[in-house]
Motif scaffolding. Structure first.
Motif, PDB file in Angstrom:
ATOM      1  N   GLU A 138       0.823  -1.284  -0.068  1.00  0.00           N
ATOM      2  CA  GLU A 138       0.158   0.001   0.010  1.00  0.00           C
ATOM      3  C   GLU A 138       0.777   1.177  -0.290  1.00  0.00           C
ATOM      4  O   GLU A 138       2.041   1.175   0.337  1.00  0.00           O
ATOM      5  N   PRO A 139       0.325   2.288  -0.445  1.00  0.00           N
ATOM      6  CA  PRO A 139       1.136   3.751  -0.191  1.00  0.00           C
ATOM      7  C   PRO A 139       1.489   3.867   1.158  1.00  0.00           C
ATOM      8  O   PRO A 139       0.609   3.799   1.832  1.00  0.00           O
ATOM      9  N   LEU A 140       2.688   4.424   1.250  1.00  0.00           N
ATOM     10  CA  LEU A 140       3.403   4.726   2.562  1.00  0.00           C
ATOM     11  C   LEU A 140       2.771   6.257   3.010  1.00  0.00           C
ATOM     12  O   LEU A 140       3.322   7.203   2.947  1.00  0.00           O
ATOM     13  N   ASP A 141       1.656   6.235   3.434  1.00  0.00           N
ATOM     14  CA  ASP A 141       0.665   7.369   3.812  1.00  0.00           C
ATOM     15  C   ASP A 141       0.724   7.655   5.362  1.00  0.00           C
ATOM     16  O   ASP A 141       1.256   8.284   5.900  1.00  0.00           O
ATOM     17  N   MET A 142      -0.329   6.763   6.096  1.00  0.00           N
ATOM     18  CA  MET A 142      -0.333   6.643   7.355  1.00  0.00           C
ATOM     19  C   MET A 142      -1.198   7.839   8.158  1.00  0.00           C
ATOM     20  O   MET A 142      -1.249   7.711   9.494  1.00  0.00           O
TER      21      MET A 142
ATOM     22  N   LEU B 241       9.522   0.214   2.736  1.00  0.00           N
ATOM     23  CA  LEU B 241      10.236   0.301   4.255  1.00  0.00           C
ATOM     24  C   LEU B 241      10.358  -0.885   4.835  1.00  0.00           C
ATOM     25  O   LEU B 241      11.422  -1.196   5.546  1.00  0.00           O
ATOM     26  N   ALA B 242       9.431  -1.797   4.979  1.00  0.00           N
ATOM     27  CA  ALA B 242       9.446  -2.875   5.591  1.00  0.00           C
ATOM     28  C   ALA B 242      10.612  -3.730   5.184  1.00  0.00           C
ATOM     29  O   ALA B 242      11.273  -4.186   6.136  1.00  0.00           O
ATOM     30  N   ARG B 243      10.975  -3.999   3.988  1.00  0.00           N
ATOM     31  CA  ARG B 243      12.067  -4.764   3.665  1.00  0.00           C
ATOM     32  C   ARG B 243      13.416  -4.154   4.015  1.00  0.00           C
ATOM     33  O   ARG B 243      14.356  -4.788   4.342  1.00  0.00           O
ATOM     34  N   LEU B 244      13.505  -2.843   3.837  1.00  0.00           N
ATOM     35  CA  LEU B 244      14.702  -1.881   4.344  1.00  0.00           C
ATOM     36  C   LEU B 244      15.147  -2.454   6.076  1.00  0.00           C
ATOM     37  O   LEU B 244      16.084  -2.735   6.145  1.00  0.00           O
ATOM     38  N   VAL B 245      13.958  -2.442   6.837  1.00  0.00           N
ATOM     39  CA  VAL B 245      13.957  -2.434   7.967  1.00  0.00           C
ATOM     40  C   VAL B 245      14.594  -4.092   8.216  1.00  0.00           C
ATOM     41  O   VAL B 245      15.369  -4.300   9.176  1.00  0.00           O
TER      42      VAL B 245
ATOM     43  N   LYS C 163      16.180   5.419  -4.963  1.00  0.00           N
ATOM     44  CA  LYS C 163      14.786   5.475  -5.271  1.00  0.00           C
ATOM     45  C   LYS C 163      14.030   6.018  -3.960  1.00  0.00           C
ATOM     46  O   LYS C 163      14.407   5.117  -2.900  1.00  0.00           O
ATOM     47  N   LYS C 164      13.062   6.661  -4.225  1.00  0.00           N
ATOM     48  CA  LYS C 164      12.441   7.109  -2.974  1.00  0.00           C
ATOM     49  C   LYS C 164      11.605   5.986  -2.554  1.00  0.00           C
ATOM     50  O   LYS C 164      11.138   5.157  -3.378  1.00  0.00           O
ATOM     51  N   PHE C 165      11.061   5.951  -1.359  1.00  0.00           N
ATOM     52  CA  PHE C 165      10.257   4.988  -0.836  1.00  0.00           C
ATOM     53  C   PHE C 165       8.836   5.583  -1.028  1.00  0.00           C
ATOM     54  O   PHE C 165       8.496   6.682  -1.130  1.00  0.00           O
ATOM     55  N   GLU C 166       8.186   4.596  -1.641  1.00  0.00           N
ATOM     56  CA  GLU C 166       6.811   4.778  -2.064  1.00  0.00           C
ATOM     57  C   GLU C 166       5.585   3.936  -1.288  1.00  0.00           C
ATOM     58  O   GLU C 166       4.494   4.495  -1.079  1.00  0.00           O
ATOM     59  N   THR C 167       6.001   2.752  -0.913  1.00  0.00           N
ATOM     60  CA  THR C 167       5.183   1.593  -0.411  1.00  0.00           C
ATOM     61  C   THR C 167       5.485   1.287   1.136  1.00  0.00           C
ATOM     62  O   THR C 167       6.706   1.399   1.363  1.00  0.00           O
ATOM     63  N   ASN C 168       4.460   0.673   1.873  1.00  0.00           N
ATOM     64  CA  ASN C 168       4.987  -0.101   2.992  1.00  0.00           C
ATOM     65  C   ASN C 168       5.788  -0.949   2.927  1.00  0.00           C
ATOM     66  O   ASN C 168       6.698  -1.244   3.782  1.00  0.00           O
ATOM     67  N   VAL C 169       5.804  -1.722   1.995  1.00  0.00           N
ATOM     68  CA  VAL C 169       6.669  -2.829   1.733  1.00  0.00           C
ATOM     69  C   VAL C 169       8.176  -2.391   1.288  1.00  0.00           C
ATOM     70  O   VAL C 169       9.067  -3.208   1.898  1.00  0.00           O
TER      71      VAL C 169
END
Length: 294
Positions: free
Chosen positions: A116-120, A178-182, A170-176
């Protein structure tokens, strides 16, 4: 914690409360129970998320004694109550947790279940920063502070550094994304056993984007000041940062005079509730009563 909330509100000096406020409507469960328990009370129904307010109204039904508003409970003040001809609150509830709906169905990147889009944002119609904005444009020191202060994440600096390096490509666009980077930033042997390794980072970003702790502190103090003599304010928190704010605010209000803390220790959900509703396992309820007339 439906039973605990109602029992706390019943400790009001006014046995027939005229005005009760639900500052975080959510799915409307608490509001419906309040209306059933206090059939003569008028209910001010508030949620900052238009979607959640709509869901709560659907759950409750179209009742003349319900006054719904899309706003943040921290914005409630004496002028707002005056417009409703409300002289003060006999009871108030704020549930500081985020609804299960947000995690499972909002599509705003609160969790890792689907891409999903990294909105929150809890108020997506308002043009404030998204979680992607925070991740893509904050300094490494700001990211580290957010992850440490709001997520209590021990790997905060490493994760912040890795974000800075990754976003150059590459800019972060989705929750996935960010989750993968963590996941790659925290050694596997240090992953928590019962939650995703990015859980604390996602919590921290959600708090930062929505300024949740600032609104919680301001709102609790505002609502306490709007209680009638004998009125009760109940607060449900779901993690240590929220509970600390509630506890400190209640203590300071008591020291100022005119308030009584009804819960020496926070009330916890029963084993039966935690078995039927796993999300409730970390809930804590605290209650405060105005012990002196305004």
């Amino acid at each position: 914690m439906p039973t605990e909330v109602i029992n706390a509100l019943k400790k009001s000096e006014n046995l027939n409360p005229k005005w009760i406020l639900d500052g975080t409507a959510g799915e409307g469960g608490h509001s419906k129970l309040i209306l059933e328990t206090f059939p003569e009370a008028k209910l001010i129904l508030i949620d900052r998320d238009e979607t959640m307010l709509g869901r709560a109204k659907k759950q409750i039904g179209n009742l003349e004694r319900v006054f719904p508003f899309q706003m943040n409970f921290s914005e409630v003040d004496s002028d707002f109550l005056a417009r409703l001809d409300c002289p003060g609150l006999d009871g108030a509830l704020v549930d500081l947790g985020v609804s299960l709906f947000h995690f499972l169905h909002s599509g705003r990147g609160f969790t890792f279940k689907n891409e999903e889009p990294l909105d929150m944002r809890l108020e997506p119609g308002i043009g404030r920063k998204t979680a992607a904005d925070v991740v893509n444009f904050s300094s490494v020191l700001h990211l580290k502070k957010v992850f440490w202060d709001y997520g209590e994440e021990r790997w905060a600096l490493k994760i912040a550094n890795n974000i800075i390096q990754a976003r150059h490509k590459k800019k972060f666009e989705t929750n996935v994304d960010l989750a993968r980077l963590v996941e790659t930033s925290i050694p596997r042997k240090f992953w928590p056993k019962e939650s995703h390794p990015a859980t604390r980072i996602f919590q921290a970003l959600r708090i930062e984007v929505n300024e949740e702790l600032t609104h919680a502190d301001k709102g609790i103090r505002n609502l306490a000041g709007l209680l009638t003599y004998g009125g009760v304010l109940t607060c449900i928190s779901f993690h240590s940062l929220e509970d600390r704010i509630v506890k400190w605010a209640f203590r300071e209000l008591k020291e100022m005079g005119g308030f009584e803390i009804l819960t020496k220790k926070p009330m916890l959900p029963t084993e039966e509730e935690t078995r039927s509703n796993r999300a409730s396992r970390s809930a804590k309820l605290r209650a405060l009563k105005r012990s002196r007339p305004i």
